[in-house]
Enzyme design. Structure first.
Site, PDB file in Angstrom:
ATOM      1  N   CYS A  46       0.836  -1.209   0.000  1.00  0.00           N
ATOM      2  CA  CYS A  46       0.000   0.000   0.000  1.00  0.00           C
ATOM      3  C   CYS A  46       0.871   1.260   0.000  1.00  0.00           C
ATOM      4  CB  CYS A  46      -0.902  -0.046   1.228  1.00  0.00           C
ATOM      5  SG  CYS A  46      -1.859   1.438   1.529  1.00  0.00           S
ATOM      6  N   HIS A  89       1.027  -3.626   6.222  1.00  0.00           N
ATOM      7  CA  HIS A  89      -0.182  -3.532   7.051  1.00  0.00           C
ATOM      8  C   HIS A  89      -1.421  -4.073   6.363  1.00  0.00           C
ATOM      9  CE1 HIS A  89      -0.219   0.058   4.568  1.00  0.00           C
ATOM     10  NE2 HIS A  89      -1.517   0.108   4.743  1.00  0.00           N
ATOM     11  N   ARG A 124      -3.487   3.493  20.809  1.00  0.00           N
ATOM     12  CA  ARG A 124      -2.988   4.475  19.834  1.00  0.00           C
ATOM     13  C   ARG A 124      -1.560   4.943  20.080  1.00  0.00           C
ATOM     14  NH1 ARG A 124      -6.291   6.833  16.312  1.00  0.00           N
ATOM     15  NH2 ARG A 124      -5.351   8.878  16.118  1.00  0.00           N
ATOM     16  N   CYS A 130      -6.996  -2.797   4.343  1.00  0.00           N
ATOM     17  CA  CYS A 130      -6.762  -1.352   4.233  1.00  0.00           C
ATOM     18  C   CYS A 130      -7.599  -0.744   3.111  1.00  0.00           C
ATOM     19  CB  CYS A 130      -5.278  -1.043   4.055  1.00  0.00           C
ATOM     20  SG  CYS A 130      -4.941   0.718   3.883  1.00  0.00           S
ATOM     21  N   ARG A 184      -3.403  -3.348  -7.113  1.00  0.00           N
ATOM     22  CA  ARG A 184      -2.706  -3.849  -5.935  1.00  0.00           C
ATOM     23  C   ARG A 184      -1.768  -5.003  -6.286  1.00  0.00           C
ATOM     24  NH1 ARG A 184      -3.191  -0.042  -3.093  1.00  0.00           N
ATOM     25  NH2 ARG A 184      -3.902  -0.006  -0.943  1.00  0.00           N
TER      26      ARG A 184
HETATM   27  N1  LIG Z   1      -8.335   7.258   5.085  1.00  0.00           N
HETATM   28  C1  LIG Z   1      -7.695   6.097   5.160  1.00  0.00           C
HETATM   29  O1  LIG Z   1      -7.797   5.383   6.150  1.00  0.00           O
HETATM   30  C2  LIG Z   1      -6.866   5.657   3.985  1.00  0.00           C
HETATM   31  C3  LIG Z   1      -6.549   4.309   3.809  1.00  0.00           C
HETATM   32  C4  LIG Z   1      -5.836   3.937   2.643  1.00  0.00           C
HETATM   33  C5  LIG Z   1      -5.444   4.902   1.742  1.00  0.00           C
HETATM   34  N2  LIG Z   1      -5.745   6.210   1.974  1.00  0.00           N
HETATM   35  C6  LIG Z   1      -5.393   7.288   1.038  1.00  0.00           C
HETATM   36  O2  LIG Z   1      -6.350   7.299   0.002  1.00  0.00           O
HETATM   37  C7  LIG Z   1      -5.767   7.854  -1.177  1.00  0.00           C
HETATM   38  C8  LIG Z   1      -6.007   6.915  -2.351  1.00  0.00           C
HETATM   39  O3  LIG Z   1      -5.350   5.685  -2.161  1.00  0.00           O
HETATM   40  P1  LIG Z   1      -5.209   4.668  -3.387  1.00  0.00           P
HETATM   41  O4  LIG Z   1      -4.503   3.471  -2.884  1.00  0.00           O
HETATM   42  O5  LIG Z   1      -6.527   4.467  -4.040  1.00  0.00           O
HETATM   43  O6  LIG Z   1      -4.239   5.543  -4.321  1.00  0.00           O
HETATM   44  P2  LIG Z   1      -3.954   5.517  -5.893  1.00  0.00           P
HETATM   45  O7  LIG Z   1      -2.743   6.361  -6.105  1.00  0.00           O
HETATM   46  O8  LIG Z   1      -3.940   4.115  -6.395  1.00  0.00           O
HETATM   47  O9  LIG Z   1      -5.204   6.242  -6.529  1.00  0.00           O
HETATM   48  C9  LIG Z   1      -5.320   7.639  -6.627  1.00  0.00           C
HETATM   49  C10 LIG Z   1      -6.011   7.954  -7.947  1.00  0.00           C
HETATM   50  O10 LIG Z   1      -6.250   9.359  -8.029  1.00  0.00           O
HETATM   51  C11 LIG Z   1      -6.179   9.717  -9.383  1.00  0.00           C
HETATM   52  N3  LIG Z   1      -6.036  11.159  -9.573  1.00  0.00           N
HETATM   53  C12 LIG Z   1      -4.905  11.895  -9.568  1.00  0.00           C
HETATM   54  N4  LIG Z   1      -5.199  13.182  -9.829  1.00  0.00           N
HETATM   55  C13 LIG Z   1      -6.530  13.265 -10.011  1.00  0.00           C
HETATM   56  C14 LIG Z   1      -7.432  14.313 -10.339  1.00  0.00           C
HETATM   57  N5  LIG Z   1      -6.997  15.570 -10.514  1.00  0.00           N
HETATM   58  N6  LIG Z   1      -8.748  14.019 -10.435  1.00  0.00           N
HETATM   59  C15 LIG Z   1      -9.203  12.764 -10.241  1.00  0.00           C
HETATM   60  N7  LIG Z   1      -8.393  11.728  -9.958  1.00  0.00           N
HETATM   61  C16 LIG Z   1      -7.071  11.966  -9.841  1.00  0.00           C
HETATM   62  C17 LIG Z   1      -4.994   8.915  -9.910  1.00  0.00           C
HETATM   63  O11 LIG Z   1      -5.035   8.774 -11.323  1.00  0.00           O
HETATM   64  C18 LIG Z   1      -5.175   7.575  -9.180  1.00  0.00           C
HETATM   65  O12 LIG Z   1      -5.877   6.626  -9.969  1.00  0.00           O
HETATM   66  C19 LIG Z   1      -4.290   8.059  -0.833  1.00  0.00           C
HETATM   67  O13 LIG Z   1      -4.109   9.410  -0.439  1.00  0.00           O
HETATM   68  C20 LIG Z   1      -4.070   7.143   0.338  1.00  0.00           C
HETATM   69  O14 LIG Z   1      -3.000   7.551   1.150  1.00  0.00           O
HETATM   70  C21 LIG Z   1      -6.457   6.586   3.064  1.00  0.00           C
HETATM   71 ZN   LIG Z   2      -2.846   1.039   3.497  1.00  0.00          ZN
END
Ligand SMILES: NC(=O)c1ccc[n+]([C@@H]2O[C@H](COP(=O)([O-])OP(=O)(O)OC[C@H]3O[C@@H](n4cnc5c(N)ncnc54)[C@H](O)[C@@H]3O)[C@@H](O)[C@H]2O)c1
Ligand SMILES: [Zn+2]
Ligand SMILES: [Zn+2]
Length: 368
Positions: free
Chosen positions: A40, A62, A110, A169, A362
């Protein structure tokens, strides 16, 4: 015991796969044999050294799934042989937050978890007697891990663990953002920004909630095709005119729900601006860079738009991860579509390279 693990030795350098020592589980802890683990962004973010709260040496990982091998004293919720998904977001079922239906953010462990220790303030990982710290309370880039029982979700033994690990996750985060944080209602219009693991999960979550129209926005046509497969009714390439396009699609009002899954504050702003006047809810999943802020014109809020943040999709892990896995087994979620590459533990750094190149959704490490 001795085991192989991927150790973050130095920020900005590849992880080093090597033999290290793992102690037996103590009171309230469980020894898990990992079968599969997703790679991730958070692992890569920490390994890069950009994360100010990162530390080394540590065993990263994780998104794990495996089988219980032994339980410590006082553990009655799990038995040897149970299939489990690891939870970086635990559920003690006793703290003020666990007792409230309003949040999934458990308070029990935490502080120690954030510093890289198990709840008693020590580590089970070491090398030549020198402690190695745990990561996110999980450390699943390893053949085995010792974790608190409150951070393990017992899932159906029928679920293949190489698929189940994705619920640890990203997939649960996306599904949960729609189902538990936003509580998307049937018949609504939803917009999901981002079509990575989290965004695609959110699209599937909106579909499961019975949304009428699901618009997905991303920069990649290939990923937008995957969004269609998960239930998006409309897709669009993101850009400066995205808000305008969404307002146009919704009679000038905006969407009932918008869900952000990119980590970009500019896109978060678009998610707020394209939420409907009166009641639109913008739910943020993305992790922004250090020091970045979200810019919102207050008038948008006074006229009824709301903003929510979602950690691990609002999923109460021990209760709800098994339910989400069951929906996969029932055929409601196509998880196979997310599994792009299979790697061995030795290839963990290739997992980072693939993620960097946005090659697939993934990569999953499988343990022999
Ligand atoms: N809140 C949580 O608990 C949690 C858990 C896991 C991941 N995350 C976060 O969630 C986010 C997404 O994770 P992911 O694994 O899906 O990432 P990822 O990088 O696979 O996906 C992000 C997507 O956003 C797109 N993108 C980029 N610019 C854009 C724009 N201007 N408009 C629309 N789309 C756009 C990219 O093309 C990509 O497909 C990350 O910031 C990650 O850190 C948060
Ligand atoms: Zn994660
Ligand atoms: Zn709790």
């Amino acid at each position: 015991m001795r085991m192989r693990a991927a150790v973050l030795e130095e920020f900005g350098q590849p992880l080093v796969v090597q033999e290290i020592d793992l102690e037996e589980p103590k009171t309230g802890e469980v020894l898990v044999r990992l079968v599969a683990c997703g790679v991730c962004h958070t692992d890569m973010y920490t390994a890069s050294g950009v994360d100010p709260s990162g530390y080394a040496p540590a065993v990263l990982g994780h998104e794990g799934a495996g089988v219980v091998e032994a339980v410590g004293e006082g553990v009655d919720s799990l038995r040897v042989g149970d299939h489990v998904v690891t939870l970086f977001s635990p559920q003690c079922r006793e703290c003020e937050h666990c007792l409230s239906p309003r949040t999934n953010i458990c308070l029990a462990i935490r502080d120690q978890q954030g510093k890289g220790y198990l709840p008693d303030g020590t580590t089970r990982l070491s090398r030549d007697g020198e402690p190695i710290r745990h990561f996110m309370g999980t450390s699943t880039f390893a053949e085995y891990t010792v974790m608190p029982a409150i951070a393990l979700a017992k899932v159906s033994p029928e679920a293949p663990l190489d698929r189940a690990c994705l619920f640890a996750c990203g997939l649960s985060t996306g599904l949960g953002a729609a189902m538990y944080t936003a509580k998307v209602e049937a018949g609504t219009t939803c917009v999901v920004f981002g079509a990575g693991m989290v965004g695609l999960g959110a699209v599937a979550g909106c579909r499961l909630q019975g949304a009428d129209r699901i618009v997905c926005v991303d920069l990649s046509q290939e990923r937008l095709q995957m969004a269609r497969h998960q239930g998006a009714t409309d897709v669009m390439i993101g850009g400066a005119d995205t808000v305008e396009a969404i307002l146009e699609m919704t009679g000038g009002f905006g969407a009932d729900h918008t869900i952000e899954a990119t980590g970009l504050v500019g896109v978060m702003r678009q998610a707020v601006e394209s939420a409907r006047m009166g009641w639109g809810l913008a739910t943020m999943c993305g992790v922004a860079g250090k020091g970045e802020t979200l810019d919102v014109t207050p008038r948008l809020l006074i006229t009824g738009r709301r903003v929510a943040g979602s950690s691990f999709g609002g999923v109460k892990g021990r209760d709800q991860v098994p339910q989400l896995v069951q929906r996969y087994l029932d055929g409601d979620i196509d998880v196979d579509a997310f599994l792009s590459h299979r790697l061995t533990l030795d290839e963990v750094n290739r997992g980072f390279d693939l993620m960097h190149a946005q090659d697939g959704i993934r990569s999953v490490i499988e343990f022999a």
